[in-house]
Scaffold this active site. Structure first.
Site, PDB file in Angstrom:
ATOM      1  N   HIS A   1       4.035   7.171   3.273  1.00 59.24           N
ATOM      2  CA  HIS A   1       4.510   6.094   3.313  1.00 59.24           C
ATOM      3  C   HIS A   1       3.969   4.941   2.740  1.00 59.24           C
ATOM      4  O   HIS A   1       2.770   5.206   1.579  1.00 59.24           O
ATOM      5  CB  HIS A   1       4.711   5.238   4.904  1.00 59.24           C
ATOM      6  CG  HIS A   1       3.522   4.534   5.360  1.00 59.24           C
ATOM      7  ND1 HIS A   1       2.282   5.607   5.784  1.00 59.24           N
ATOM      8  CD2 HIS A   1       3.235   3.621   5.057  1.00 59.24           C
ATOM      9  CE1 HIS A   1       1.158   4.289   6.155  1.00 59.24           C
ATOM     10  NE2 HIS A   1       1.688   3.086   5.805  1.00 59.24           N
TER      11      HIS A   1
ATOM     12  N   HIS B   1       0.818  -1.542  -0.161  1.00 60.19           N
ATOM     13  CA  HIS B   1       0.162   0.174  -0.013  1.00 60.19           C
ATOM     14  C   HIS B   1       0.875   1.152   0.424  1.00 60.19           C
ATOM     15  O   HIS B   1       2.054   0.827   0.333  1.00 60.19           O
ATOM     16  CB  HIS B   1      -1.124   0.012   1.345  1.00 60.19           C
ATOM     17  CG  HIS B   1      -0.465   0.118   2.204  1.00 60.19           C
ATOM     18  ND1 HIS B   1      -0.574  -1.600   3.150  1.00 60.19           N
ATOM     19  CD2 HIS B   1       0.053   1.050   3.579  1.00 60.19           C
ATOM     20  CE1 HIS B   1       0.137  -0.508   4.501  1.00 60.19           C
ATOM     21  NE2 HIS B   1       0.288   0.656   3.923  1.00 60.19           N
TER      22      HIS B   1
ATOM     23  N   GLN C   1      -3.930   3.467   1.305  1.00 53.98           N
ATOM     24  CA  GLN C   1      -4.426   3.328   2.812  1.00 53.98           C
ATOM     25  C   GLN C   1      -4.291   4.713   3.419  1.00 53.98           C
ATOM     26  O   GLN C   1      -3.553   5.602   3.201  1.00 53.98           O
ATOM     27  CB  GLN C   1      -3.224   2.713   4.228  1.00 53.98           C
ATOM     28  CG  GLN C   1      -3.701   2.818   4.466  1.00 53.98           C
ATOM     29  CD  GLN C   1      -2.036   1.505   5.753  1.00 53.98           C
ATOM     30  OE1 GLN C   1      -1.187   2.637   5.815  1.00 53.98           O
ATOM     31  NE2 GLN C   1      -2.757   1.171   6.666  1.00 53.98           N
TER      32      GLN C   1
ATOM     33  N   GLU D   1      -8.143   4.171   9.497  1.00 55.98           N
ATOM     34  CA  GLU D   1      -7.486   4.037   8.087  1.00 55.98           C
ATOM     35  C   GLU D   1      -8.972   3.491   7.320  1.00 55.98           C
ATOM     36  O   GLU D   1     -10.065   2.567   7.510  1.00 55.98           O
ATOM     37  CB  GLU D   1      -6.896   3.448   8.652  1.00 55.98           C
ATOM     38  CG  GLU D   1      -7.088   2.262   9.381  1.00 55.98           C
ATOM     39  CD  GLU D   1      -6.381   0.592   8.529  1.00 55.98           C
ATOM     40  OE1 GLU D   1      -4.982   1.123   8.991  1.00 55.98           O
ATOM     41  OE2 GLU D   1      -6.435   0.075   7.800  1.00 55.98           O
TER      42      GLU D   1
ATOM     43  N   GLU E   1       7.219   0.890   4.974  1.00 59.65           N
ATOM     44  CA  GLU E   1       6.406   0.311   6.016  1.00 59.65           C
ATOM     45  C   GLU E   1       6.930  -1.400   4.683  1.00 59.65           C
ATOM     46  O   GLU E   1       6.320  -1.590   4.308  1.00 59.65           O
ATOM     47  CB  GLU E   1       5.226  -0.087   6.146  1.00 59.65           C
ATOM     48  CG  GLU E   1       4.408  -1.073   6.860  1.00 59.65           C
ATOM     49  CD  GLU E   1       2.729  -0.590   6.421  1.00 59.65           C
ATOM     50  OE1 GLU E   1       2.543   0.620   6.573  1.00 59.65           O
ATOM     51  OE2 GLU E   1       2.458  -1.477   7.220  1.00 59.65           O
TER      52      GLU E   1
HETATM   53  C1  V0V Z   1       9.117  12.079  10.203  1.00 57.81           C
HETATM   54  N1  V0V Z   1       9.739  12.017   9.284  1.00 57.81           N
HETATM   55  C2  V0V Z   1       9.317  11.686   7.936  1.00 57.81           C
HETATM   56  C3  V0V Z   1       7.987  10.870   7.889  1.00 57.81           C
HETATM   57  N2  V0V Z   1       7.649  10.990   9.831  1.00 57.81           N
HETATM   58  N3  V0V Z   1       9.477  11.778   6.976  1.00 57.81           N
HETATM   59  C4  V0V Z   1       9.128  11.088   5.715  1.00 57.81           C
HETATM   60  N4  V0V Z   1       8.467  10.332   6.026  1.00 57.81           N
HETATM   61  C5  V0V Z   1       7.877  10.280   6.957  1.00 57.81           C
HETATM   62  N5  V0V Z   1       6.541  10.187   7.091  1.00 57.81           N
HETATM   63  C6  V0V Z   1      11.381  12.995   9.073  1.00 57.81           C
HETATM   64  C7  V0V Z   1      11.199  13.448  10.089  1.00 57.81           C
HETATM   65  O1  V0V Z   1      11.181  15.046   9.120  1.00 57.81           O
HETATM   66  C8  V0V Z   1      12.227  14.080  10.736  1.00 57.81           C
HETATM   67  O2  V0V Z   1      13.183  14.690   9.719  1.00 57.81           O
HETATM   68  C9  V0V Z   1      12.578  13.063  11.134  1.00 57.81           C
HETATM   69  O3  V0V Z   1      12.281  12.150  10.226  1.00 57.81           O
HETATM   70  C10 V0V Z   1      12.659  13.211  12.675  1.00 57.81           C
HETATM   71  O4  V0V Z   1      10.424  12.755  12.844  1.00 57.81           O
HETATM   72  P1  V0V Z   1       9.725  13.794  13.701  1.00 57.81           P
HETATM   73  O5  V0V Z   1       8.784  14.811  13.069  1.00 57.81           O
HETATM   74  O6  V0V Z   1      10.593  14.221  14.626  1.00 57.81           O
HETATM   75  O7  V0V Z   1       9.046  12.101  14.408  1.00 57.81           O
HETATM   76  P2  V0V Z   1       9.692  11.159  15.033  1.00 57.81           P
HETATM   77  O8  V0V Z   1      11.374  11.060  15.246  1.00 57.81           O
HETATM   78  O9  V0V Z   1       9.114  11.907  16.634  1.00 57.81           O
HETATM   79  O10 V0V Z   1       8.811   9.665  14.672  1.00 57.81           O
HETATM   80  C11 V0V Z   1       9.299   9.303  13.504  1.00 57.81           C
HETATM   81  C12 V0V Z   1       9.498   8.506  12.821  1.00 57.81           C
HETATM   82  C13 V0V Z   1       7.629   8.037  13.399  1.00 57.81           C
HETATM   83  C14 V0V Z   1       9.883   7.633  11.818  1.00 57.81           C
HETATM   84  C15 V0V Z   1       9.975   7.329  14.298  1.00 57.81           C
HETATM   85  O11 V0V Z   1       6.582   8.480  12.451  1.00 57.81           O
HETATM   86  C16 V0V Z   1       7.160   6.266  13.292  1.00 57.81           C
HETATM   87  O12 V0V Z   1       7.434   5.923  14.234  1.00 57.81           O
HETATM   88  N6  V0V Z   1       6.945   5.960  12.836  1.00 57.81           N
HETATM   89  C17 V0V Z   1       6.403   4.204  12.377  1.00 57.81           C
HETATM   90  C18 V0V Z   1       4.751   4.727  12.977  1.00 57.81           C
HETATM   91  C19 V0V Z   1       3.650   4.906  12.053  1.00 57.81           C
HETATM   92  O13 V0V Z   1       4.137   5.990  11.076  1.00 57.81           O
HETATM   93  N7  V0V Z   1       2.708   4.422  12.097  1.00 57.81           N
HETATM   94  C20 V0V Z   1       1.349   5.285  10.846  1.00 57.81           C
HETATM   95  C21 V0V Z   1       0.859   3.836  10.216  1.00 57.81           C
HETATM   96  P3  V0V Z   1      13.986  16.496   9.983  1.00 57.81           P
HETATM   97  O14 V0V Z   1      13.647  17.334   9.665  1.00 57.81           O
HETATM   98  O15 V0V Z   1      14.753  15.810  10.894  1.00 57.81           O
HETATM   99  O16 V0V Z   1      14.911  16.161   8.714  1.00 57.81           O
HETATM  100  S1  V0V Z   1       0.038   2.786  10.660  1.00 57.81           S
HETATM  101  C22 V0V Z   1       0.161   2.020   9.022  1.00 57.81           C
HETATM  102  O17 V0V Z   1       0.472   1.915   8.092  1.00 57.81           O
HETATM  103  C23 V0V Z   1      -0.986   1.093   9.900  1.00 57.81           C
HETATM  104  C24 V0V Z   1      -1.687   0.572  11.355  1.00 57.81           C
HETATM  105  C25 V0V Z   1      -0.734  -0.156   8.428  1.00 57.81           C
HETATM  106  O18 V0V Z   1      -0.180  -0.166   7.563  1.00 57.81           O
HETATM  107  O19 V0V Z   1      -1.353  -0.904   8.440  1.00 57.81           O
HETATM  108 CO    CO Z   2       0.862   1.693   6.185  1.00 59.40          CO
END
Ligand code: V0V
Ligand code: CO
Length: 146
Positions: free
Chosen positions: A84, A7, A60, A43, A134
């Site tokens: 993502h 996705h 998604q 979602e 992912e």
């Molecule tokens: C953050 N950054 C990204 C980003 N999110 N870059 C590209 N794409 C994204 N989506 C960058 C951000 O601009 C910062 O860069 C740096 O990473 C640190 O970000 P932050 O804003 O300080 O945020 P953090 O570090 O607290 O969190 C970032 C992470 C977090 C990636 C660790 O978003 C995470 O754990 N994501 C995984 C879970 C998730 O996203 N769940 C929602 C979808 P600079 O500014 O320092 O350069 S759930 C889903 O998909 C499901 C249920 C499914 O598929 O079934």
């Molecule tokens: Co997802």
């Protein structure tokens, strides 16, 4: 092996309005919807096509359920858009272990629950040229609830 685009995750402020845009503009219907409290998202999965590995590719659409969720934080910084991409694999455990060995940060120790009973993990966007990535293993067909 990663065998499909499972996705593309798109963050939005208003899930119902965004679903309506995709229906009215492209004719895509909601295949499945759910709330994932752990991830802080509501979602909708819009199925685009079946894939040759027996899976499918979806859009998604993601709306945050709480202010401290990753998607809420991302929306506040970037506005709506592609959040993502997710690759599908038959074995998320083996794939994530192999990718970790290559020096890419895998965000979860163990895969967590994703959409439709799947098992998911994420790779840090800073290790993936700016793309939050992912990995997904779908639930066996008989146990997924549509
Ligand atoms: C953050 N950054 C990204 C980003 N999110 N870059 C590209 N794409 C994204 N989506 C960058 C951000 O601009 C910062 O860069 C740096 O990473 C640190 O970000 P932050 O804003 O300080 O945020 P953090 O570090 O607290 O969190 C970032 C992470 C977090 C990636 C660790 O978003 C995470 O754990 N994501 C995984 C879970 C998730 O996203 N769940 C929602 C979808 P600079 O500014 O320092 O350069 S759930 C889903 O998909 C499901 C249920 C499914 O598929 O079934
Ligand atoms: Co997802």
């Amino acid at each position: 092996m990663l065998t499909r685009i499972d996705h593309i995750g798109i963050a939005c402020f208003d899930l119902d309005r965004t679903v309506e845009f995709y229906r009215a503009t492209y004719g895509f219907e909601v295949f499945h919807s759910e709330v994932n409290e752990e991830q802080g998202v509501r979602e909708a999965m819009l199925k685009i096509n079946d894939t040759s590995d027996g899976g499918a590719s979806y859009l998604q659409l993601l709306e945050p359920t709480r202010e401290d969720s990753t998607v809420a934080k991302w929306l506040a910084k970037n506005g709506e858009g592609v959040h993502h991409i997710a690759f599908g694999t038959a074995d998320v455990d083996a794939e994530s272990a192999g990718i970790k060995e290559k020096g890419v940060r895998v965000l979860y120790e163990e895969p967590r629950r994703g959409s439709m009973g799947s098992r998911i993990t994420f790779l840090h966007p800073k290790d993936c040229h700016g793309v939050l990535t992912e990995l997904v293993t779908s639930a066996p067909v008989e146990s997924s609830e549509h």
